[in-house]
Design an enzyme around this catalytic site. Structure first.
Site, short mmCIF file in Angstrom:
data_model
loop_
_atom_site.label_atom_id
_atom_site.label_comp_id
_atom_site.label_asym_id
_atom_site.label_seq_id
_atom_site.Cartn_x
_atom_site.Cartn_y
_atom_site.Cartn_z
CG HIS A 1 -1.87 -1.16 1.25
ND1 HIS A 1 -3.06 -1.15 0.53
CD2 HIS A 1 -1.82 -2.36 1.87
CE1 HIS A 1 -3.69 -2.30 0.72
NE2 HIS A 1 -2.96 -3.07 1.54
NE ARG B 1 -1.79 3.40 3.65
CZ ARG B 1 -2.61 2.36 3.70
NH1 ARG B 1 -3.50 2.15 2.74
NH2 ARG B 1 -2.58 1.54 4.73
CG ASN C 1 -6.11 0.27 -0.21
OD1 ASN C 1 -5.01 0.28 -0.75
ND2 ASN C 1 -6.28 0.02 1.07
CG HIS D 1 -9.35 -8.11 2.16
ND1 HIS D 1 -8.53 -7.17 2.75
CD2 HIS D 1 -10.09 -8.62 3.17
CE1 HIS D 1 -8.78 -7.13 4.06
NE2 HIS D 1 -9.74 -7.99 4.33
CG ASP E 1 -1.77 -6.19 4.06
OD1 ASP E 1 -1.95 -5.16 3.40
OD2 ASP E 1 -2.60 -6.66 4.87
CG HIS F 1 -2.46 3.16 8.81
ND1 HIS F 1 -3.43 3.65 7.97
CD2 HIS F 1 -2.58 1.82 8.76
CE1 HIS F 1 -4.10 2.64 7.44
NE2 HIS F 1 -3.61 1.51 7.90
#
Lengths: 328, 191, 436
Positions: free
Chosen positions: C61, C63, C93, C177, C303, C307
């Site tokens: 990810h 971002r 995502n 997922h 994965d 954050h």
């Protein structure tokens, strides 16, 4: 396992030994006496600052804690977070850092999320954190005051005092918790306290309101509510959250009352000596019939009264001393 | 065993290493009889007298003293027990002490109170006791009876009745019970 | 372009032997027990190390666009290179989701400016809302080979069936997922005795297993290919292995946190340990490791989910799920395979060759916009290589990580084995554990 909460945080009852629990109950006895004086105030925490941080409104718990702190002469910073600008989504670290900057010795925290008090305790290791209820997790002072109230009544009946009886009155005591165990932090604290003190705990609830893996808890699950009522020395009712009362957990409030409510009919099955507890606020007519709540066997008012000495004991033990070891 | 070296908390873990015994049980009983006579001599109106023992060390001396007074005077002398933990000024700098019961079931207003403790040292316990008593009412006067006065006062407090004056060094510890008085040291001190 | 001679490492190619690897002009030019160093070639001593194809992460990810405070394509690529990755697949995502040609192109273009290959997984449904099919064919034409709504599964069985039927002739694979949203509703950790004690709503293993089961049957029905993301329970993994053994076009990955951490990590309510699917009981952790050792797992995928710190300081149930992975995956995989007793070819199978096959990044897949990865270290392969030193012990320090975020669940933990050198696109990107 902790053998005392002196100088520690109080986040959960699950890691307290019997000695630690008895110490709080015994200390609370001293404060019962203080609360009976004309001047109900002692200078114990004079100059100490305690913040009460309630993300979730709870008038009775908040008043009880703040009364306890004031009777110990602590200064109380009261932050009604639930109605202030701090909303869901604000970092706990930021909020506590702001309060800590004002210079506090302890924080009493109520939060809708499980574990919030424990998280905060990591951000301010020099401040004692007292959990006043976190999500579905724990409500330690409620568990303590429930145990304290039961010990007090049983000791009086035997013509002794709670202080003299220690944990003896709990040995083999049969405690039945009824209702929404799954979503109840009170149930989690009660189970931890009563089990550690030596009582036998049984739970009675519809399957949907039992926690997952209940078989691995130190309790038994009642297969027959009416029999369980006859079995119990103490019946602890839990508040059924109305929003959970309908829909997927139980079909309706009336069905819950019909199957697990302590109705007048069911109350007749109780032995005369059986005590009835409720942490409040009650849903009269749902988990408990109004007339049952007013029976002499119901110690609901006593629970509220005992909230203050228990919370004084907790504040005293956790905050009064320094963490400096003897001899240093 | 009750030990009585202030601050109170410091003896919570025991650690008292005995050096020698200074008084025996008979000496204690004799001292308490003498003290009772002194109290009677000094207080003409015994009907207003109350005995208040300080938890926990003062309790046995207060009990005996009250019994002696009743025997000597025939008056009903009420006895109370006071725990001063919540009034201590050293709570923040020591581990939290265990509390004991306070039992005072009569009104202290306008009474002459004899506070009874085992050992008088810095005077801070008595200061705490005076504050505590003021929350219970307004006594006419307060007098102080101690089994041992070991000196080293840190506050302007003096006893009215003393069982035994024992000059000591600060490094020494005194233990006074109804069974006797011992001098020794605290094993853990000055770590 | 630069030239390098990797000297005397354990070369993990078709066979495994101690030898030299010569890299010239972006390609492997010679692999042999001894290679003479041409003049001007930088000699890198690889004694005691494993030399193999650069790692490929199927599940990163980044971002960007949308949450650049947590990670950017550039910072994520740097973290990947530090972890020995020469190619990563960026998950869609982002905000907005990578569900159309222009957004996919944006990430591909930004990725091309980083030292490694950044492939893109497109969204299966518009906005990842699980309602309408995204333009899979248009994105496939850009070279997208994996599609996923990761962060959540495609809940609607009919839609998933249609997506598989539509994707099949495109030669692409749908990555799922697996979690049934309703069964996992409101959950923030594994459902079980720990969640019940902590008063946290649980996400049951069944939520994952049910969707694995459904998708296997949809694969059987449609013939479309599914890659199962972050399988976390013994049963999920067993279902996928059985389906693969039947010959169905399915593959499965496991994530390092699922084979190294168990649900009790959540006991302190530290949201760093919150992840979906959640950390499971020890029995599942053990089962995942056994399957890896037995060679039954197709790929390790990180994965990697950065954050911002303030989000991980939220209460456990409010905090976002996900944890960092790129910079410690290799060491954790090495440890899971048995540390000193681990098999180097199995290690590279999990870290490079398996994922490269699933992402269609091997030479024989002729990747459109990227170099080839996961090869057998033969002359002519693109120079995407890693030198992994199994003898280095190092301690994870979140401040020292290349990722912008700090949500590593391994803070303070000592790991065994570290990437010394990453050669990507023919250049020395990481040398002696430092980015160059």
């Amino acid at each position: 396992m902790l053998d005392t909460i002196r100088g520690s945080n109080l986040l959960t009852l699950a890691d307290l030994s019997r000695d630690a629990l008895v110490e709080v109950l015994d200390t609370a006895e001293s404060f019962v006496e203080v609360n009976q004086r004309a001047i109900k105030k002692v200078p114990t925490l004079k100059g100490r600052v305690v913040a009460s941080l309630f993300y979730e409104e709870s008038t009775r718990t908040r008043l009880s804690f703040e009364t306890a702190a004031k009777r110990l002469s602590a200064d109380v910073l009261s932050l009604a977070v639930a109605s202030s600008s701090v909303k869901k989504g604000e970092s706990l670290r930021d909020t506590i850092a702001t309060i800590d900057a004002l210079g506090i010795d302890g924080v009493i925290m109520r939060h809708q999320s499980s574990g919030a008090a424990q998280q905060v305790s990591r951000y301010v290791p020099h401040v004692r954190v007292i959990n006043a209820g976190d999500g579905l997790h724990q409500h330690p002072t409620q568990g303590l005051l429930d145990a304290f109230s039961v010990r007090q009544v049983l000791a009086q009946r035997r013509g002794t005092t709670g202080l003299e009886s220690g944990s003896e009155l709990f040995q083999g005591l049969r405690v039945l918790l009824v209702g929404d165990i799954r979503h109840s932090r009170v149930a989690r604290s009660d189970i931890a306290a009563f089990c550690a003190l030596g009582a036998e705990v049984r739970v009675a609830a519809p399957g949907t309101l039992l926690p997952d893996e209940i078989a691995q808890w130190p309790v038994t699950v009642s297969q027959n509510f009416d029999e369980a009522l006859e079995w119990a020395d103490v019946v602890g009712l839990l508040r059924l959250q109305r929003e959970r009362g309908t829909g997927s957990f139980v079909p309706s409030l009336s069905e819950f009352t019909a199957t697990y409510g302590l109705t007048v009919e069911r109350a007749r099955r109780l032995r005369p000596s059986t005590l009835i507890m409720h942490p409040g606020p009650m849903n009269r007519g749902v988990e408990i019939d109004s007339r049952v709540a007013d029976l002499p066997a119901a110690i609901i008012t006593r629970q509220v009264t005992n909230g203050v000495p228990i919370r004084m004991a907790v504040l005293y033990l956790t905050i009064a001393g320094s963490s400096v070891e003897v001899g240093q | 065993m009750t030990s009585s070296n202030e601050p109170l908390a410091r003896n919570a873990g025991g650690g008292f290493v005995e050096k020698s015994r200074l008084l025996g049980a008979d000496d204690i009983q004799r001292a308490l009889r003498r003290m009772a006579h002194e109290i009677v001599e000094r207080n003409t109106d015994l009907s207003r007298l109350s005995i208040i023992g300080l938890q926990k060390g003062g309790e046995p001396f207060a009990v005996t003293l009250a019994a002696n007074l009743r025997e000597i005077s025939g008056a009903q002398i009420p006895l109370g027990l006071l725990d001063v933990t919540f009034y201590r000024d050293d709570l923040a700098s020591n581990p939290v002490p265990t509390t004991s019961a306070t039992q005072i079931d009569h009104d202290l207003t306008d009474r002459t109170i004899v506070v009874v403790d085992d050992v008088l040292y810095t005077g801070r316990t008595i200061r705490a006791a005076l504050n505590a008593l003021s929350d219970w009412g307004r006594p006419r006067s307060v007098q102080l009876a101690v089994m041992v006065d070991r000196g080293h006062r840190e506050l302007p407090i003096r006893p009215d009745y003393v069982g035994k004056n024992l000059p000591t060094a600060q490094s020494e510890a005194i233990v006074a019970t109804i069974e006797g008085v011992w001098i020794g040291s605290l094993g853990e001190q000055h770590a | 372009m630069s030239s390098f001679l990797l000297r005397q490492g354990l070369v993990v190619g078709v066979s495994t032997f101690i030898g030299d690897v010569l890299v010239q002009d972006g390609q492997i030019s010679e692999v042999a027990a001894h290679v003479e160093a041409p003049s001007g070639v930088k000699v890198i001593d690889a004694t005691g190390c494993w030399v193999g194809p650069g790692f490929v992460d199927l599940h990163t990810h980044l971002r960007e666009p949308g949450r650049e405070a947590a990670e950017t394509i550039e910072s994520g690529a740097r973290a990947a290179a530090m972890g020995g990755y020469t190619a990563i697949v960026a998950m869609p995502n982002t905000e907005p989701a990578l569900d159309n040609v222009s957004l996919v192109s944006y990430v591909l273009d930004r990725g091309a400016r980083t030292p490694i290959d950044v492939a893109v997984a497109g969204a299966i449904t518009v906005g990842r809302h699980g309602e309408l099919l995204a333009p899979l064919a248009e994105m496939a034409a850009l070279g997208v080979r994996l599609f996923t709504d990761d962060g959540m599964g495609v809940q609607d069985s009919l839609l998933m069936r249609r997506a598989l039927t539509y994707a099949r002739p495109l030669g692409v694979r749908l990555a799922q997922h697996c979690e049934d949203d309703r069964l996992a509703a409101g959950g923030s950790m594994n459902e079980g005795v720990v969640s019940a004690r902590l008063g946290l709503v649980g996400r049951p293993a069944l939520a994952e297993e049910l969707m694995v089961l459904r998708d296997i049957e949809l694969v059987r029905l449609t013939g479309g290919a599914v890659h199962f993301l972050h399988l976390s329970t013994a049963r999920s993994l067993a279902l996928v292995i059985a389906a693969r053994n039947e010959g169905l076009p399915v593959s499965g990955e496991v994530a390092p946190h699922h084979f190294t951490l168990d649900e009790t990590a959540c006991e302190d309510f530290d949201a760093v340990f919150k992840v979906h699917p959640p950390l499971r009981p020890v029995a599942d952790v053990t089962a995942l490791r056994s399957a890896m050792v037995a060679g039954l797992v197709d790929a390790v995928a990180t994965d990697h989910a950065p954050h911002a710190p303030e989000l991980k300081d939220l209460p456990f149930d409010e905090a976002p799920a996900g944890m960092l992975g790129l910079e410690h995956a290799a060491a954790l995989t090495y440890e899971a395979l048995g540390g000193q007793t681990s098999d180097p070819s199995q290690f590279f199978s999990l870290m490079s060759r398996g994922p490269a096959r699933i992402a269609q990044l091997r030479a024989q897949d002729r990747p459109l916009r990227h170099g080839s990865h996961g090869g057998d270290l033969v002359a002519g392969d693109d120079a995407n290589l890693v030198i992994f030193d199994p003898t280095i012990d190092w301690t994870v320090q979140r401040e020292a990580l290349q990722s912008r975020a700090m949500n590593t669940p391994y803070e303070g933990r000592t790991l065994h084995g570290r990437v010394r050198t990453t050669i990507a696109k023919g250049e020395l990107v990481v040398h002696e554990g430092q980015l160059s």
